[in-house]
Design a protein around this motif. Structure first.
Motif, PDB file in Angstrom:
ATOM      1  N   LEU A 172      44.004  52.233  29.407  1.00  0.00           N
ATOM      2  CA  LEU A 172      43.502  51.185  30.294  1.00  0.00           C
ATOM      3  C   LEU A 172      44.206  49.871  29.967  1.00  0.00           C
ATOM      4  O   LEU A 172      43.983  49.293  28.911  1.00  0.00           O
ATOM      5  CB  LEU A 172      41.995  51.006  30.118  1.00  0.00           C
ATOM      6  CG  LEU A 172      41.105  52.205  30.444  1.00  0.00           C
ATOM      7  CD1 LEU A 172      39.667  51.896  30.096  1.00  0.00           C
ATOM      8  CD2 LEU A 172      41.232  52.582  31.908  1.00  0.00           C
TER       9      LEU A 172
ATOM     10  N   ALA B 255      42.412  46.679  28.273  1.00  0.00           N
ATOM     11  CA  ALA B 255      41.040  47.042  27.906  1.00  0.00           C
ATOM     12  C   ALA B 255      40.566  46.252  26.691  1.00  0.00           C
ATOM     13  O   ALA B 255      41.328  45.973  25.767  1.00  0.00           O
ATOM     14  CB  ALA B 255      40.953  48.533  27.599  1.00  0.00           C
TER      15      ALA B 255
ATOM     16  N   ASN C 174      36.217  47.417  32.858  1.00  0.00           N
ATOM     17  CA  ASN C 174      36.644  48.811  32.740  1.00  0.00           C
ATOM     18  C   ASN C 174      35.495  49.773  32.441  1.00  0.00           C
ATOM     19  O   ASN C 174      35.707  50.981  32.357  1.00  0.00           O
ATOM     20  CB  ASN C 174      37.709  48.936  31.654  1.00  0.00           C
ATOM     21  CG  ASN C 174      38.994  48.246  32.017  1.00  0.00           C
ATOM     22  OD1 ASN C 174      39.646  48.610  32.998  1.00  0.00           O
ATOM     23  ND2 ASN C 174      39.370  47.235  31.250  1.00  0.00           N
TER      24      ASN C 174
END
Length: 228
Positions: A147, A150, A194
């Motif tokens: 991600l 993140a 996220n």
């Protein structure tokens, strides 16, 4: 330790299960209980899942009223560690799913069977098995890898005289483009964008009840993110 209700962990899940998995996301349906997958990586801190962390997760999920299904990859372990010596047992070989079944009391399925429709969130307990048998790095680093940007925590960024022996992991998170957030062992960090929740757990040398409390904070926030 890592938990997520977000979609972008599909890459890591596919690596863990060669058969492939559907993308992982929070269900839009509203049910009375959150459905949570707990993904194990063996049995024992040095070559599998950290047992205390797994147990604490299951206790807090039970207390929160969640429906839980456990999974593990049906693959050979990287190696087997004699936990009384901290050394590899060269003549032994074990299966990750079979070993994880010890923690799950036999109620476990192959990770290849994990599907989007069945769960609202996934939790990855810590332990060196997450690196050796499962993915490329320990759990919070996984989120930083798949991600972009993140936010995760592994605790503090300095060893502080041995209290945080794995503090260098924060640097690995930053190198992967993630943001490391300093937290105490009793705390959890929530990346609302996220939908990722992390807590330091055994990254800190502390009393077991502190780790248990931090895991509780993580589970509470995971369940909150599911909206159930």
């Amino acid at each position: 330790m890592l938990a997520s209700c977000g979609p972008a962990l599909r890459t890591a899940l596919r690596r863990a299960a060669p058969g492939g998995l559907a993308s992982f996301h929070c269900s839009a349906r509203r049910l009375r209980a959150a459905r949570v997958a707990v993904v194990l990586s063996g049995c024992g801190v040095y070559d599998g899942t950290e047992i205390h962390e797994a147990s604490a997760i299951l206790v807090h999920l039970s207390r929160g009223g969640a429906e839980v299904q456990m999974y593990a990859p049906d693959v050979p372990q990287m190696h087997v560690i004699d936990h009384s010596k901290g050394q590899p047992a060269e003549a032994e070989s074990r299966n990750v799913l079979v070993e994880s079944a010890r923690i799950a009391r036999g109620k476990i399925a192959s990770l290849a069977k994990l599907t989007t429709a069945d769960h609202d969130a996934v939790i990855f307990p810590g332990g060196f098995g997450a690196a050796k048998n499962f993915l490329c790095c320990i759990s919070p680093v996984l989120a930083a890898k798949v991600l972009s940007g993140a936010e995760v925590t592994v605790g503090h960024e300095e060893e502080e005289g041995g209290k945080w022996p794995y503090a260098g992991t924060a640097g690995a998170i930053k190198e992967l483009g993630g943001k490391h957030c300093v937290k105490e062992v009793t705390e959890a960090h929530v990346d609302t964008k996220n939908k990722v929740v992390t807590t330091p757990a055994f990254m800190c040398e502390t009393e077991l009840h502190n780790i248990f409390d931090g895991i509780g904070a993580m589970v509470k926030n995971v369940l909150k993110l599911t909206g159930k």
